[in-house]
Scaffold this active site. Structure first.
Site, PDB file in Angstrom:
ATOM      1  N   ALA A  24       0.719  -1.182   0.098  1.00  0.00           N
ATOM      2  CA  ALA A  24      -0.226   0.099  -0.003  1.00  0.00           C
ATOM      3  C   ALA A  24       0.825   1.428   0.019  1.00  0.00           C
ATOM      4  CB  ALA A  24      -0.917  -0.075   1.186  1.00  0.00           C
ATOM      5  N   GLY A  25       2.104   1.151   0.283  1.00  0.00           N
ATOM      6  CA  GLY A  25       3.059   2.260   0.316  1.00  0.00           C
ATOM      7  C   GLY A  25       3.431   3.148  -0.856  1.00  0.00           C
TER       8      GLY A  25
ATOM      9  N   ARG B 256      10.805   7.614  -2.238  1.00  0.00           N
ATOM     10  CA  ARG B 256      12.095   7.826  -2.878  1.00  0.00           C
ATOM     11  C   ARG B 256      12.225   7.048  -4.228  1.00  0.00           C
ATOM     12  NH1 ARG B 256      15.527   4.523   1.572  1.00  0.00           N
ATOM     13  NH2 ARG B 256      13.634   3.569   2.045  1.00  0.00           N
TER      14      ARG B 256
ATOM     15  N   GLY C 174       0.556   1.741   9.230  1.00  0.00           N
ATOM     16  CA  GLY C 174       1.567   0.876   9.713  1.00  0.00           C
ATOM     17  C   GLY C 174       1.549  -0.504   9.151  1.00  0.00           C
TER      18      GLY C 174
ATOM     19  N   ASN D  43      14.940  -8.225  10.931  1.00  0.00           N
ATOM     20  CA  ASN D  43      13.539  -8.730  10.183  1.00  0.00           C
ATOM     21  C   ASN D  43      13.770  -8.489   8.987  1.00  0.00           C
ATOM     22  OD1 ASN D  43      10.863  -9.098   9.919  1.00  0.00           O
ATOM     23  ND2 ASN D  43      10.182  -7.236  10.856  1.00  0.00           N
TER      24      ASN D  43
ATOM     25  N   ALA E 210       7.233  -8.196 -63.262  1.00  0.00           N
ATOM     26  CA  ALA E 210       7.881  -7.404 -62.421  1.00  0.00           C
ATOM     27  C   ALA E 210       7.408  -5.891 -62.681  1.00  0.00           C
ATOM     28  CB  ALA E 210       9.355  -7.115 -62.694  1.00  0.00           C
TER      29      ALA E 210
ATOM     30  N   ARG F  84       1.501  -2.862 -66.202  1.00  0.00           N
ATOM     31  CA  ARG F  84       2.478  -1.886 -66.318  1.00  0.00           C
ATOM     32  C   ARG F  84       2.372  -1.133 -67.959  1.00  0.00           C
ATOM     33  NH1 ARG F  84       7.067  -6.107 -66.388  1.00  0.00           N
ATOM     34  NH2 ARG F  84       7.325  -6.678 -68.411  1.00  0.00           N
TER      35      ARG F  84
HETATM   36  C1  UD1 Z   1       9.431  -3.214   8.141  1.00  0.00           C
HETATM   37  C2  UD1 Z   1       9.612  -3.795   9.559  1.00  0.00           C
HETATM   38  C3  UD1 Z   1      11.017  -3.815   9.929  1.00  0.00           C
HETATM   39  C4  UD1 Z   1      11.726  -4.653   8.954  1.00  0.00           C
HETATM   40  C5  UD1 Z   1      11.511  -4.104   7.348  1.00  0.00           C
HETATM   41  C6  UD1 Z   1      12.110  -5.055   6.345  1.00  0.00           C
HETATM   42  C7  UD1 Z   1       7.640  -3.413  10.865  1.00  0.00           C
HETATM   43  C8  UD1 Z   1       7.143  -2.102  11.742  1.00  0.00           C
HETATM   44  N1  UD1 Z   1       8.889  -2.989  10.476  1.00  0.00           N
HETATM   45  O1  UD1 Z   1       9.938  -1.799   8.366  1.00  0.00           O
HETATM   46  O2  UD1 Z   1      11.277  -4.799  11.010  1.00  0.00           O
HETATM   47  O3  UD1 Z   1      13.324  -4.842   9.150  1.00  0.00           O
HETATM   48  O4  UD1 Z   1      10.262  -4.082   7.352  1.00  0.00           O
HETATM   49  O5  UD1 Z   1      11.957  -4.280   5.131  1.00  0.00           O
HETATM   50  O6  UD1 Z   1       6.672  -3.891  10.091  1.00  0.00           O
HETATM   51  N2  UD1 Z   1       3.015  -0.962   4.191  1.00  0.00           N
HETATM   52  C9  UD1 Z   1       1.531  -1.072   3.883  1.00  0.00           C
HETATM   53  N3  UD1 Z   1       0.931  -0.325   4.726  1.00  0.00           N
HETATM   54  C10 UD1 Z   1       1.467   0.609   5.874  1.00  0.00           C
HETATM   55  C11 UD1 Z   1       2.869   0.535   6.070  1.00  0.00           C
HETATM   56  C12 UD1 Z   1       3.576  -0.199   5.036  1.00  0.00           C
HETATM   57  O7  UD1 Z   1       1.248  -1.708   2.853  1.00  0.00           O
HETATM   58  O8  UD1 Z   1       0.749   1.390   6.415  1.00  0.00           O
HETATM   59  C13 UD1 Z   1       3.937  -1.852   3.281  1.00  0.00           C
HETATM   60  C14 UD1 Z   1       4.728  -1.133   2.219  1.00  0.00           C
HETATM   61  O9  UD1 Z   1       4.255  -0.674   1.193  1.00  0.00           O
HETATM   62  C15 UD1 Z   1       5.908  -1.898   2.184  1.00  0.00           C
HETATM   63  C16 UD1 Z   1       5.849  -2.907   3.620  1.00  0.00           C
HETATM   64  O10 UD1 Z   1       4.776  -2.869   3.985  1.00  0.00           O
HETATM   65  O11 UD1 Z   1       5.936  -2.966   1.040  1.00  0.00           O
HETATM   66  C17 UD1 Z   1       6.951  -2.376   4.497  1.00  0.00           C
HETATM   67  O12 UD1 Z   1       6.766  -1.043   4.877  1.00  0.00           O
HETATM   68  P1  UD1 Z   1       7.909  -0.074   5.432  1.00  0.00           P
HETATM   69  O13 UD1 Z   1       7.214   1.203   5.637  1.00  0.00           O
HETATM   70  O14 UD1 Z   1       8.805  -0.250   4.430  1.00  0.00           O
HETATM   71  O15 UD1 Z   1       8.439  -0.824   6.707  1.00  0.00           O
HETATM   72  P2  UD1 Z   1       9.854  -0.806   7.275  1.00  0.00           P
HETATM   73  O16 UD1 Z   1       9.656   0.655   8.221  1.00  0.00           O
HETATM   74  O17 UD1 Z   1      10.865  -0.679   6.201  1.00  0.00           O
END
Ligand code: UD1
Ligand code: CA
Length: 460
Positions: free
Chosen positions: A11-12, A16, A78, A170, A423, A440
């Site tokens: 969903a993110g 970047r 989150g 993780n 031709a 032709r």
């Molecule tokens: C997350 C983990 C972290 C891990 C890392 C690995 C958590 C709290 N932390 O951190 O421990 O080391 O991944 O890459 O889980 N997303 C959603 N909705 C949201 C937030 C995120 O769909 O509300 C999706 C993002 O699009 C992405 C994935 O979840 O594909 C991870 O989200 P991201 O914000 O990158 O997590 P990190 O902070 O990197």
């Protein structure tokens, strides 16, 4: 064996990437990142895929079509909140949920299968795929007790100085038993440094409850890398490309110069085929054995049989049978179908046409919207005049017809079996089978014209 469902977090926005396209739809190795993840999940045995979408939801939905079900997370609060959005879909589910991220295109099914196997062997409530990163900065750290059991995951921003020293991180890839996962998720809060609902908090909760929580280090941590920028996207491309070329070489394909050969992940190539330098094989392309492809060829979404030679060719959405020779400098456009033994020579374009067995188009021709039989010979410079400014029309050239050089075939028109066209003709009417079509002006010669011209010049 219980069912496995994959739940892909996507969903993110991927800030970047600096892109209008949702991050997970960026293409690498010829397909979107999220598609790679779904392929890995399917290989590992997931029989249902759910993708959590938010930013660019409609685009992701459209790109994946019926490969997945979707749940929308309208605000990105989150990773825990993201998983919670799928709760309804799992009401009666008692199997295993494989939680994945949509931005890890290097992940392979075998790595996930190992995770699932470990999860099952321990009869765990949750199993985290971890990695020992050379630089763990930014990742959640996996905290174990003295016995090595996982007690929690702490995010970098919430970690103590001591916890930040832990190099086991993780990867964001997990196996969860469905019921304990959602039971714990309903208790998480956003009381942390980022004010987010962390999925990682579930690990600590389950461990506190005395449920079996395990962490398995990835065999190849590179596979777990998430792509966050265009630079990382290019790095992933290099890794995927190298992986694909090695797979092909190990299966008996000669790649003369891996550094200048680009093959998408889903391309299939048969053994003893040789890929010459500067060759691109894209999309859903399949190539048989004993072919010679390149140099300088770009082949996209095209099916190719055995013993085919393509030399300086651009072909897209075509179907090419065995023993066909094409090139150099040939453009084969969509819906071109070449039967076995066809020969196409230099500077030829073919579009939306079928060419029958052993027919030849050796030089400088445009064949569009044409149905050509077998054994046909197309003279140099033949053009099908398929467009009248409004619509396209078809040309039919029946078996063993012979088209003389520099002919225009004005469609709709048919040249019958074994007919000849003289031709230089512009053919506008049916040429019956066995006939000679001549269209032709007749040649007339003016005797001694050159001398008379010279004389006139002297007199002036
Ligand atoms: C997350 C983990 C972290 C891990 C890392 C690995 C958590 C709290 N932390 O951190 O421990 O080391 O991944 O890459 O889980 N997303 C959603 N909705 C949201 C937030 C995120 O769909 O509300 C999706 C993002 O699009 C992405 C994935 O979840 O594909 C991870 O989200 P991201 O914000 O990158 O997590 P990190 O902070 O990197
Ligand atoms: Ca991340």
């Amino acid at each position: 064996m219980s069912d496995i469902v994959s739940l892909v977090l996507a969903a993110g926005k991927g800030t970047r990437m600096k892109s209008a396209l949702p991050k997970v739809l960026h293409s690498v190795g010829g397909k979107s990142m999220v598609q790679h993840v779904l392929t890995a999940a399917a290989t590992a045995g997931a029989n249902r895929n759910i993708v959590v979408i938010g930013f660019g939801a409609d685009d992701v939905r459209k790109a994946l079509g019926d490969q997945a079900e979707f749940v929308v997370q309208s605000e990105q609060l989150g990773t825990g909140h993201a998983v919670l959005q799928a709760k309804e879909l799992f009401q009666d589910f008692t199997g295993t949920i494989l939680v994945l991220c949509g931005d890890t295109p290097l992940l392979q099914g075998a790595e996930l299968a190992r995770l699932i196997e470990a999860h099952r062997a321990k009869d765990a409530a949750a199993t985290v795929l971890t990695a020992h990163m050379p630089d763990p900065a930014g990742y959640g750290r996996v905290i174990r007790n003295d016995q090595g059991q996982v007690i929690k995951i702490v995010e970098q921003k919430d970690a103590t100085v001591a916890e930040r020293q832990v190099s086991e991180v993780n990867t964001g890839i997990y196996c969860f038993e469905c019921q304990p996962l959602f039971a714990a998720l309903s208790n998480i809060t956003c009381a942390n440094a980022q004010g987010e609902y962390y999925l990682t908090d579930v690990i600590g909760m389950l461990a506190d409850q005395g449920q079996a929580v395990w962490a398995v280090p990835a065999a190849d941590y590179q596979q777990t890398l998430g792509i966050n920028s265009r630079v990382q996207l290019a790095e992933a491309e290099t890794i995927l490309r190298r992986r694909k070329l090695i797979e092909l070489m190990e299966a008996g394909v000669t790649v003369m110069d891996p550094a200048s050969t680009f093959v998408d992940s889903d391309v299939i190539v048969g053994s003893d085929t040789v890929l010459y330098p500067f060759t691109w094989l894209e999309g859903a392309t399949t190539i048989g054995s004993n072919c010679r492809i390149g140099p300088n060829s770009r082949i996209a979404n095209t099916q190719i049989g055995d013993d085919v030679t393509l030399h300086f060719v651009y072909a897209h959405e075509c179907n090419i049978s065995d023993k066909v020779t094409v090139g150099p400098y040939v453009h084969l456009r969509p819906q071109t179908v070449l039967a076995s033994g066809v020969k196409i020579g230099n500077f030829v374009e073919v579009k939306n046409s079928s060419v029958g067995e052993n027919s030849k188009i050796p030089h400088l021709s445009y064949i569009g919207d044409t149905d050509m039989g077998s054994g046909v010979n197309i003279g140099s410079g033949t053009i099908t005049v398929n467009y009248d400014g409004k619509s396209k029309h078809r040309t039919i050239i029946e078996d063993n017809a012979f088209i003389g050089c520099n002919t225009n075939l004005v469609a709709p028109v048919t040249v019958g079996r074994e007919a000849y066209v003289a031709a230089g003709s512009t053919i506008t009417k049916h040429v019956p089978a066995g006939a000679l079509g001549v269209a032709r002006a007749r040649q007339s010669n003016m005797a001694d014209w050159a001398a008379k011209r010279a004389q006139r010049a002297q007199e002036d």
